[in-house]
Design an enzyme around this catalytic site. Structure first.
Site, short mmCIF file in Angstrom:
data_model
loop_
_atom_site.label_atom_id
_atom_site.label_comp_id
_atom_site.label_asym_id
_atom_site.label_seq_id
_atom_site.Cartn_x
_atom_site.Cartn_y
_atom_site.Cartn_z
N GLU A 6 -8.18 131.40 1.91
CA GLU A 6 -6.78 131.54 2.32
C GLU A 6 -6.07 130.23 2.01
O GLU A 6 -6.51 129.17 2.44
CB GLU A 6 -6.67 131.84 3.81
CG GLU A 6 -5.23 131.97 4.25
CD GLU A 6 -5.06 132.27 5.74
OE1 GLU A 6 -5.76 131.65 6.56
OE2 GLU A 6 -4.21 133.11 6.07
N LYS B 56 -0.29 128.78 25.41
CA LYS B 56 -0.49 127.49 24.72
C LYS B 56 -0.09 127.72 23.25
O LYS B 56 -0.91 128.15 22.44
CB LYS B 56 -1.96 127.07 24.85
CG LYS B 56 -2.26 125.59 24.70
CD LYS B 56 -1.88 124.97 23.39
CE LYS B 56 -2.74 125.39 22.24
NZ LYS B 56 -2.19 124.90 20.92
N CYS C 192 0.65 135.65 7.63
CA CYS C 192 -0.67 136.29 7.55
C CYS C 192 -0.58 137.58 6.75
O CYS C 192 -1.59 138.14 6.35
CB CYS C 192 -1.22 136.56 8.93
SG CYS C 192 -0.33 137.84 9.80
P1 NAD Z 1 -4.85 127.37 13.62
O1 NAD Z 1 -6.06 128.22 13.73
O2 NAD Z 1 -4.98 126.01 13.06
O3 NAD Z 1 -4.19 127.18 15.09
C1 NAD Z 1 -3.91 128.27 15.91
C2 NAD Z 1 -3.97 127.82 17.36
O4 NAD Z 1 -5.30 127.39 17.66
C3 NAD Z 1 -3.05 126.66 17.69
O5 NAD Z 1 -2.47 126.89 18.94
C4 NAD Z 1 -3.98 125.46 17.70
O6 NAD Z 1 -3.56 124.45 18.59
C5 NAD Z 1 -5.30 126.05 18.13
N1 NAD Z 1 -6.47 125.38 17.54
C6 NAD Z 1 -6.55 124.82 16.30
N2 NAD Z 1 -7.78 124.34 16.09
C7 NAD Z 1 -8.51 124.61 17.20
C8 NAD Z 1 -9.86 124.37 17.56
N3 NAD Z 1 -10.71 123.75 16.75
N4 NAD Z 1 -10.28 124.78 18.78
C9 NAD Z 1 -9.43 125.42 19.60
N5 NAD Z 1 -8.13 125.66 19.31
C10 NAD Z 1 -7.67 125.27 18.12
O7 NAD Z 1 -3.76 128.23 12.82
P2 NAD Z 1 -2.33 127.76 12.30
O8 NAD Z 1 -2.51 126.82 11.16
O9 NAD Z 1 -1.47 127.35 13.43
O10 NAD Z 1 -1.76 129.16 11.78
C11 NAD Z 1 -2.02 129.66 10.50
C12 NAD Z 1 -3.17 130.64 10.53
O11 NAD Z 1 -2.89 131.71 11.43
C13 NAD Z 1 -3.40 131.29 9.18
O12 NAD Z 1 -4.79 131.36 8.95
C14 NAD Z 1 -2.81 132.68 9.34
O13 NAD Z 1 -3.36 133.65 8.50
C15 NAD Z 1 -3.13 132.95 10.78
N6 NAD Z 1 -2.27 133.99 11.33
C16 NAD Z 1 -2.81 135.22 11.51
C17 NAD Z 1 -2.04 136.25 11.99
C18 NAD Z 1 -2.61 137.62 12.17
O14 NAD Z 1 -1.92 138.49 12.68
N7 NAD Z 1 -3.85 137.87 11.76
C19 NAD Z 1 -0.68 136.02 12.31
C20 NAD Z 1 -0.16 134.74 12.12
C21 NAD Z 1 -0.97 133.73 11.63
#
Ligand code: NAD
Length: 486
Positions: free
Chosen positions: A386, A180, A288
């Site tokens: 962040e 997903k 990230c």
């Molecule tokens: P996000 O947490 O908003 O979304 C990530 C995923 O979770 C998506 O598929 C989204 O549909 C789902 N999602 C969002 N809200 C949800 C909820 N309430 N319940 C269940 N699922 C939910 O993140 P984003 O904005 O897509 O990505 C950016 C974030 O990802 C930043 O915080 C970044 O630091 C992090 N990130 C971390 C790494 C790492 O290796 N630690 C790598 C890439 C990105």
């Protein structure tokens, strides 16, 4: 009014080897961040879509686990060849829906291919141990077996690479998978999965769904899902970890970051500035591993900031698909407004703007220039949270020891870097910082596919990291077999 590109496609699911565009689902727009135009729409999977995908994956698992590992890897070899052939096309889609520059997209596609290459080594990677005559006439060996249906939930910022941290390893180990990806950038992972399908993966081994919380929750609570891999923001990562773990599932949940770049006075300043520019403003800070707090130590601040401010003001901001552009737009208008809100807070809370990205906003797309704030404290909102945009906060300290204390007070611990020509300082910092990935004169310390990837503290929830040897441990169960033959 939101502009719309001429042809709006509705993104499809892949369930049991068949592409489908379901009717009656909530549709969300996918925008091109460089123009603001709607380029596609994405259907949001319901709990019953998820149930169907998981059951299909479970049926496929019962056969796929018995396919010899060398044969499973043949699909991945063909997949690698197809990815190589279509690398330019995939990079183009990635730039169009995410906004990062074409060079960045090409680099990401290279990384995604490397994941497949490493997973192709699964016959060696999955081997267990054995020892004969552990007692008279008794031999002992360990074997690794797949665990079943695994789920992957991925973020918007690396839609080509992050899904590849998961499914090539999982399926090479003999599991089946439900992916997903982020609803903001569904086109890149969909194209990548089309190529995997074309490589001859049997139906049901990998299933693709789109959507948001409803789909994710259905995966977290489904009894046939045995393991969940998540990458995204910290609040969601924590929620995924707690919910899936409470359901008895194996979980790895990688979260957000606030990465510090420590610069000693003995650093090579011109090279350090280039590395900081790439780290803080590459991919518009939507990484990230992005440097978000700059920590000049002692006398480093003067020469460092002089050079850095000049270079930042000259940074070429624009449509990432154009030659010469160094920083593209932010992913959505909402995210752009959120980052602008952080800049406003920085000013309101008393930080000193050295470069203000709001002056370089451009019409059409979701553009914001790079921003640098001086005199930021860890208590300020911009020093604490962040931002995930091109905003760099400077926190000056007197000594390396103070820098280490500052970094270790952060609730995040994803990545960091030290810039110095002193081996002693580099060694001390690398050893004492409470951070998962450390760069020494490297601004973006991204581990390669054969090394593990994850942070510490609020940047990671779980035990086994992404890719590298950890992926094999995560996607398999170990068994010990003792045998005696009469
Ligand atoms: P996000 O947490 O908003 O979304 C990530 C995923 O979770 C998506 O598929 C989204 O549909 C789902 N999602 C969002 N809200 C949800 C909820 N309430 N319940 C269940 N699922 C939910 O993140 P984003 O904005 O897509 O990505 C950016 C974030 O990802 C930043 O915080 C970044 O630091 C992090 N990130 C971390 C790494 C790492 O290796 N630690 C790598 C890439 C990105």
């Amino acid at each position: 009014m939101i502009a719309t590109e001429t042809k709006i496609e509705t993104v499809s699911y892949l369930i049991n080897g068949a592409w489908e565009t379901p009717d009656g689902r909530t549709l969300h727009p996918v925008t091109n961040p460089a123009t603001g135009a709607v380029m596609a729409q994405v259907p949001f999977a319901t709990a019953s879509d998820v149930d169907r995908a998981v059951r299909t994956a479970h049926e496929a698992f019962l056969k796929w686990r018995d396919v010899p590992v060398v044969d499973r890897c043949q699909v991945l070899y063909r997949y690698k060849a197809l990815l190589e052939k279509h690398a330019g096309e995939v990079a183009g889609i990635l730039t169009r829906e995410n906004g990062k520059t074409l060079d960045d997209s090409k680099a990401e596609v290279r990384r995604m291919i490397q994941m497949v290459e490493v997973a192709c080594g699964m016959p060696s990677l999955m081997m267990g141990d054995s020892l004969n005559d552990v007692a008279h006439g008794i031999d002992c060996k360990t074997i690794r077996q797949p665990i079943g249906v695994c789920a992957g939930i991925t973020p918007f910022n690396f839609p080509a690479m992050v899904p590849m941290w998961m499914h090539p390893f999982a399926i090479a180990c003999g599991n089946t998978f439900v992916l997903k990806p982020s609803e903001k950038v569904p086109l890149t992972p969909t194209r990548a999965i089309e190529l995997l399908h074309d490589a001859g993966l049997p139906p049901g081994v990998l299933n693709l769904l789109h959507g948001g919380k409803e789909a994710v929750d259905a995966l977290l609570h489904h009894p046939l899902v045995k393991a969940v891999s998540f990458v995204g923001s910290t609040p969601v990562a924590r929620y995924i970890y707690m919910t899936a773990a409470a359901e008895g599932k194996r979980v790895q949940a990688l979260g957000g970051a606030k990465n510090h770049l420590v610069v000693m006075a003995d650093a090579d300043m011109p090279k350090t500035v280039e590395a900081i520019i790439g780290s803080a403003f590459g991919a518009a800070g939507e990484r990230c591993l992005a440097g978000s707090v700059l920590v000049p130590v002692g006398d480093a601040a003067g020469p460092l900031l002089d050079l850095l401010v000049k270079r930042t003001k000259a940074l070429a901001v624009g449509d990432g698909s154009q030659q010469g552009v160094e920083m593209g737009p932010l992913v959505t208008s909402d995210h752009c407004r959120k980052v602008e809100g952080y800049i406003e807070k920085g000013v309101a809370e008393g930080a000193t703007p050295l470069v203000d990205g709001r002056e370089r906003k451009a019409e059409g797309g979701f553009f914001l220039g790079p921003t640098i704030f001086d005199n930021v404290t860890p208590e300020m909102t911009i020093g604490r949270e962040e931002i995930f945009g091109p905003v760099l906060s400077v926190m000056r300290v007197g000594t390396l020891e103070e820098a280490i204390q500052l970094v270790n007070r952060s609730p995040f611990g994803n990545a960091t870097a030290i810039f110095t020509s002193s081996g002693k300082s580099a060694r001390e910092y690398s050893s004492k910082c409470e951070v998962g990935m450390v760069g020494v004169n490297v601004g973006v310390a991204a581990p390669m596919a054969f090394f593990p990837f994850a942070g510490w503290k609020n940047s990671f929830f779980g035990d086994l990291h992404a890719h590298g040897k950890d992926a094999i441990s995560f996607y398999t169960e170990q068994k010990v077999i003792m045998s005696r033959w009469f």
